[in-house]
Motif scaffolding. Sequence first.
Motif, short mmCIF file in Angstrom:
data_model
loop_
_atom_site.label_atom_id
_atom_site.label_comp_id
_atom_site.label_asym_id
_atom_site.label_seq_id
_atom_site.Cartn_x
_atom_site.Cartn_y
_atom_site.Cartn_z
N SER A 122 57.11 29.76 83.49
CA SER A 122 57.37 30.33 84.82
C SER A 122 58.88 30.43 85.03
CB SER A 122 56.74 29.45 85.89
OG SER A 122 57.31 28.15 85.87
N GLU A 155 61.21 33.21 93.33
CA GLU A 155 60.15 33.22 92.33
C GLU A 155 59.56 31.82 92.22
OE1 GLU A 155 60.04 36.07 88.67
OE2 GLU A 155 62.04 35.22 88.76
N ASP A 156 58.32 31.76 91.78
CA ASP A 156 57.65 30.49 91.53
C ASP A 156 57.67 29.58 92.77
OD1 ASP A 156 56.15 28.80 89.98
OD2 ASP A 156 57.82 28.00 88.82
N ASP A 166 52.90 34.27 85.44
CA ASP A 166 52.09 35.02 86.40
C ASP A 166 50.64 35.15 85.95
OD1 ASP A 166 53.97 35.48 88.36
OD2 ASP A 166 54.71 37.31 87.43
N ASP A 176 55.22 32.92 88.42
CA ASP A 176 54.61 31.70 88.95
C ASP A 176 54.05 30.79 87.86
OD1 ASP A 176 55.19 32.46 91.56
OD2 ASP A 176 53.34 33.59 91.79
N ASN A 221 50.20 26.95 90.79
CA ASN A 221 50.19 27.74 92.02
C ASN A 221 49.42 29.05 91.79
OD1 ASN A 221 52.07 29.28 90.59
ND2 ASN A 221 53.82 28.50 91.75
#
Length: 257
Positions: free
Chosen positions: A32, A52-53, A100, A124, A166
């Motif tokens: 990620s 991001e993330d 992702d 992510d 996540n």
Amino acid sequence: MVRMENNALIRLQDLVDNPTTRVPICICLDTSASMLVVESGTYEKTGETVYEDGRTWNIVSGGETRLNELQKGLQLFFDAIAGDEVAKYAAEICVVQFNDDAECLLDFGSIERQQVPQLKAKGDTHMGEAVNLALDLLEKRKNEYKDKGVDYYQPWLVILTDGENNGSQDSWQRAIDRVGNMVKSKKLTVFPIGIGKEANMSSLGKLSPNRSPLRLQGLKFAEFFEWLSKSVSKTSQSVPGELVALDTEGIKGWGTL
């Protein structure tokens, strides 16, 4: 499609040509965006940020990132296995990355035919999807072993992450349930490793019902993968079903509870 079919045929032929008892190892790697955090070396802030993330990050140039060190450690692991006269015929490595989505970068097969995959970080942390993919790949390879009459040691699942899942909560819960059932029935050995202070060790522990997850000391990926290769070598020289004690003293060189 043709290339995938050819790879499958080669993997099956490997079992015919080399009936050595196998040690299947699936390594799930967090790639990620947070793995681009610079941990050492000289770097400069650009003044730019990116979300991001689940977090906002400052963009910098230069320095050594977590991903850089992970890539080096993975190469060391492959080199160590390839250089071991017993392990190179027994170990079969599969690499799954998660960001992702979840993706198999390298499927099980003879290490003599494999190249270390190039890791690229983004997005992510879809860890649940990756663990489920890893278990599917392990199950497929075990069935191929059985079909060709090749014995195998208890499969290993190695998970390295610097955060927490996540992605889909349904996939995450399914991964927890599947791993728990396999570990309890002695069909899987799990090594969950947290990277950096942001790694959620409590969450990671849900994938390891019998053993507490360990946190990597700094960027000691090389030390971890060296320990892992020695553990694979030791296992490959044992009798299938025999309890092989882990080198707990060696763990102190790279990990902490």
